[in-house]
Design a protein around this motif. Structure first.
Motif, PDB file in Angstrom:
ATOM      1  N   ASP A  39      -0.087  -1.596   3.171  1.00  0.00           N
ATOM      2  CA  ASP A  39      -1.603  -1.776   2.444  1.00  0.00           C
ATOM      3  C   ASP A  39      -2.733  -2.133   3.508  1.00  0.00           C
ATOM      4  O   ASP A  39      -3.669  -1.444   3.646  1.00  0.00           O
ATOM      5  CB  ASP A  39      -1.505  -2.921   1.652  1.00  0.00           C
ATOM      6  CG  ASP A  39      -0.689  -2.788   0.295  1.00  0.00           C
ATOM      7  OD1 ASP A  39      -0.514  -1.609  -0.018  1.00  0.00           O
ATOM      8  OD2 ASP A  39      -0.340  -3.771  -0.477  1.00  0.00           O
ATOM      9  N   ILE A 143       0.308   5.281  -1.364  1.00  0.00           N
ATOM     10  CA  ILE A 143      -0.450   3.970  -1.522  1.00  0.00           C
ATOM     11  C   ILE A 143      -0.656   3.743  -2.904  1.00  0.00           C
ATOM     12  O   ILE A 143      -0.560   2.547  -3.419  1.00  0.00           O
ATOM     13  CB  ILE A 143      -1.470   3.724  -0.439  1.00  0.00           C
ATOM     14  CG1 ILE A 143      -0.985   3.640   1.013  1.00  0.00           C
ATOM     15  CG2 ILE A 143      -2.415   2.530  -0.684  1.00  0.00           C
ATOM     16  CD1 ILE A 143      -0.355   2.394   1.539  1.00  0.00           C
ATOM     17  N   THR A 147       1.386   0.181  -4.333  1.00  0.00           N
ATOM     18  CA  THR A 147       0.432  -0.883  -3.867  1.00  0.00           C
ATOM     19  C   THR A 147       0.414  -1.802  -5.201  1.00  0.00           C
ATOM     20  O   THR A 147       0.210  -1.464  -6.171  1.00  0.00           O
ATOM     21  CB  THR A 147      -0.651  -0.913  -3.269  1.00  0.00           C
ATOM     22  OG1 THR A 147      -1.252  -1.943  -2.878  1.00  0.00           O
ATOM     23  CG2 THR A 147      -1.737  -0.310  -4.263  1.00  0.00           C
TER      24      THR A 147
END
Length: 249
Positions: A39, A143, A147
């Motif tokens: 992240d 991502i 995430t």
């Protein structure tokens, strides 16, 4: 202690083709959800991308010789100004240190194109930027799908829209050599870590700001609209994790 915290906040290897040594390792708990190495590196990568693609857009507005290249240049300036504003908003909230210059590899692209003109500039401009945007497109998807941090998720949404737009306008120039570009995208050169690393800003250096164009059509994140952590959070900010045993990148 200051050096240790700086090392945690700033990835040691961050460039076009690098990823974290342990991207899923949680380095902080925040009110917006856990923050992983991946992240954090993503936020820095988005910032670094703007630090060379935004000025290239400005160069393209001056040196481009076709309507397609001029239009693509406008999109670069507009999109990366908005993404940069988003990065600068969320980075302090997540205790992430942002670079003020891109990596030597990325700066090399700028130097190359500054030295070109005419059709050579137009062609290399379209192909280099189609290749680099294609390279990070898959990273954004990964991502976004993994995430647990709502701020990073919102940035990934914005980055996905922006990068897809930039891929599209590069292709609309009619100058992209897909065979060559996709080969370079999927078979990147082996470069030393130093070429892929945006240097951390010197202490006290003012943060570089990418100014939106007067007729901007892209907007930065509305932080007030980002709610929920989605995976457990701490207090009002990020707490640095213990120093990792493996290389952070």
């Amino acid at each position: 202690m200051a050096l240790t915290l700086g090392a945690l906040a700033y990835p040691s290897m961050l460039g076009l083709n690098t990823v974290s040594s342990s991207p899923t390792r949680v380095i902080a708990q925040t009110q917006w959800g856990p923050l992983t190495e991946g992240d954090r590196d993503f936020v820095v990568r988005v910032r670094a991308a703007g630090l060379w693609e935004y000025p290239l857009g400005q160069i393209g507005l001056q040196k481009g010789t076709t309507k397609g290249v001029i239009e693509a240049s406008k999109h670069l300036v507009d999109g990366h100004a908005a993404l940069d504003a988003s990065c600068r908003k969320i980075a302090p909230m997540l205790n992430v240190t942002l670079p003020n210059v891109a990596s030597p590899q990325q700066e090399g692209f700028v130097t190359q194109l500054k030295g070109e003109s005419g059709k050579q500039f137009d062609t290399d401009f379209a192909n280099i930027l189609r290749m680099t945007h294609g390279s990070i497109f898959n990273t954004i998807a990964k991502i976004r799908s993994t995430t647990k941090n709502s701020l990073v998720r919102a940035l990934a949404d914005q980055a996905n829209d922006t990068v897809l737009d930039h891929i599209t306008v590069m292709e609309k120039t009619g100058l992209v050599d897909f065979d060559q570009t996709i080969f370079q995208q999927t078979t990147p050169p082996k470069l030393p870590d130093s070429d892929l690393t945006p240097p951390p800003p010197p202490a006290g250096q003012p943060q570089v700001v990418l100014t939106p164009p007067p007729n901007a059509t892209s907007s930065p994140l509305n932080i007030d609209g980002v709610t929920g952590g989605g995976g457990g959070g701490g207090g009002g900010g990020a707490s640095p994790a213990p120093s990792p045993s493996s290389t952070v990148g």
